[in-house]
Design a protein around this motif. Structure first.
Motif, short mmCIF file in Angstrom:
data_model
loop_
_atom_site.label_atom_id
_atom_site.label_comp_id
_atom_site.label_asym_id
_atom_site.label_seq_id
_atom_site.Cartn_x
_atom_site.Cartn_y
_atom_site.Cartn_z
N VAL A 40 -9.84 -7.67 15.59
CA VAL A 40 -8.72 -7.46 14.39
C VAL A 40 -9.42 -6.70 13.18
O VAL A 40 -10.29 -6.93 12.58
N VAL A 41 -8.51 -5.58 13.14
CA VAL A 41 -9.07 -4.49 11.95
C VAL A 41 -7.96 -4.63 10.68
O VAL A 41 -7.00 -4.66 11.01
N ALA A 42 -8.61 -4.66 9.62
CA ALA A 42 -7.72 -4.92 8.36
C ALA A 42 -7.67 -3.42 7.64
O ALA A 42 -8.71 -2.93 7.55
N LEU A 43 -6.39 -2.90 7.54
CA LEU A 43 -6.14 -1.68 6.66
C LEU A 43 -5.68 -2.34 5.40
O LEU A 43 -4.82 -2.65 5.38
N ARG A 44 -6.32 -1.78 4.42
CA ARG A 44 -5.97 -1.92 2.97
C ARG A 44 -5.33 -0.47 2.53
O ARG A 44 -6.12 0.30 2.47
N ILE A 45 -4.02 -0.35 2.17
CA ILE A 45 -3.53 0.86 1.72
C ILE A 45 -3.14 1.13 0.38
O ILE A 45 -2.38 0.07 0.04
N ARG A 46 -3.54 1.82 -0.33
CA ARG A 46 -3.30 1.86 -1.82
C ARG A 46 -2.07 3.09 -1.53
O ARG A 46 -2.26 4.23 -1.70
N TRP A 47 -0.81 2.72 -1.80
CA TRP A 47 0.29 3.67 -1.65
C TRP A 47 0.37 4.68 -2.63
O TRP A 47 0.78 5.70 -2.25
N THR A 48 0.10 4.29 -3.65
CA THR A 48 0.29 5.31 -4.84
C THR A 48 -0.86 6.39 -4.79
O THR A 48 -0.63 7.64 -5.46
N GLY A 49 -1.88 6.35 -3.80
CA GLY A 49 -2.72 7.29 -3.74
C GLY A 49 -2.59 8.04 -2.39
O GLY A 49 -3.43 9.05 -2.42
N VAL A 50 -1.81 7.49 -1.54
CA VAL A 50 -1.55 8.02 -0.18
C VAL A 50 -1.19 9.68 -0.17
O VAL A 50 -1.59 10.57 0.57
N GLY A 51 -0.31 9.93 -1.27
CA GLY A 51 0.10 11.53 -1.10
C GLY A 51 -0.69 12.43 -1.49
O GLY A 51 -0.72 13.56 -1.12
N GLN A 52 -1.67 12.07 -2.47
CA GLN A 52 -2.76 12.73 -2.88
C GLN A 52 -3.97 12.87 -2.06
O GLN A 52 -4.63 13.92 -1.80
N ASP A 53 -4.43 11.73 -1.65
CA ASP A 53 -5.89 11.61 -0.95
C ASP A 53 -5.46 10.35 0.20
O ASP A 53 -6.16 9.39 -0.01
N PRO A 54 -4.83 10.69 1.29
CA PRO A 54 -4.52 9.57 2.06
C PRO A 54 -5.97 9.15 2.74
O PRO A 54 -5.91 7.78 3.13
N VAL A 55 -7.08 9.76 3.02
CA VAL A 55 -8.36 9.09 3.50
C VAL A 55 -8.96 8.15 2.83
O VAL A 55 -9.20 7.12 3.05
N HIS A 56 -8.98 8.56 1.31
CA HIS A 56 -9.56 7.51 0.47
C HIS A 56 -8.61 6.38 -0.20
O HIS A 56 -9.12 5.39 -0.70
N ALA A 57 -7.49 6.58 0.24
CA ALA A 57 -6.49 5.61 0.17
C ALA A 57 -6.47 4.50 1.01
O ALA A 57 -5.56 3.49 0.68
N VAL A 58 -7.27 4.38 1.97
CA VAL A 58 -7.24 3.61 3.08
C VAL A 58 -8.73 2.97 3.20
O VAL A 58 -9.52 3.75 3.34
#
Length: 215
Positions: A94-112
């Protein structure tokens, strides 16, 4: 004046593994690196996950699309890859993805951020749901399960596929054996899907005799 040629619509397949996909290609790209809109990415997800469930995740790469909102609080998402068929353990990977949605629009790679799922992640995934009313966001990832089962490093086995300036997503990034879908003209000439007019007899792909199949 820009000399960049616009993307053109085409259709590709992944050898004999997956059904054809509508995509966009660059006429100036010497490699076949198709780009997909979100609908195409979702279809890739559906087909790759289905194939992994049938044949085993430990030899597959799957695509996943996670939807959210720009003003949502951070969320944790669990993606299960089934047990290793060559291990005595029946526990799924099982893989866990933690997503910082406030940063997805600017830098999706580092927001995950990516890791193996811990009990804390499982609890967070159950409690935290995507919220907010801001602009819709999407995160597209591909998981190389074969590397994950072999090396056990979740961070190196998961790639975030950021949208390109045209809003399209490149999946496989030149490593997948994509091939063009071809169509055969009534005159016998064979063309790639985006070459929609026969260069031999000038018939178009969509104006073939009724008995002639173009797929």
């Amino acid at each position: 004046m820009s000399l960049t040629r616009p993307s053109i619509r085409s259709r590709v397949s992944l050898e004999d593994w997956l059904e054809p996909f509508d995509c966009y290609i660059s006429p100036t790209d010497e490699w076949l690196r198709p780009r997909f809109d979100l609908e195409g990415a979702r279809e890739l997800s559906s087909q790759t996950v289905r194939m992994a469930e049938e044949d085993g995740f430990d030899s597959m790469t799957t695509v996943h699309v996670i939807d959210g909102r720009a003003d949502s609080a951070d969320t944790v998402h669990l993606i299960e890859g089934g047990p290793d068929r060559y291990s005595e353990s029946d526990e799924p990977m099982v893989v866990a993805l933690r997503i910082r949605w406030t940063g997805v629009g600017q830098d999706p790679v580092h927001a995950v951020s990516v890791s193996h799922a811990t009990p804390k992640d499982i609890k967070a995934a159950r409690k935290r749901k995507v919220s907010g009313r801001g602009p819709r966001r999407a995160v597209v990832v591909q998981i190389e399960w074969q590397w994950l089962f072999r090396d056990g490093d979740a961070a190196s086995a998961v790639d975030v596929c950021p949208p390109r300036p045209d809003g399209l997503y490149r999946v496989g990034d030149g490593h997948w054996p994509w091939t063009y879908v071809e169509w055969t003209c009534a005159c016998g000439s064979v063309w790639n899907w985006h070459e929609d007019q026969c260069g031999t007899c000038d018939l178009t792909r969509d104006r073939q005799p009724e008995h002639q199949s173009t797929t």
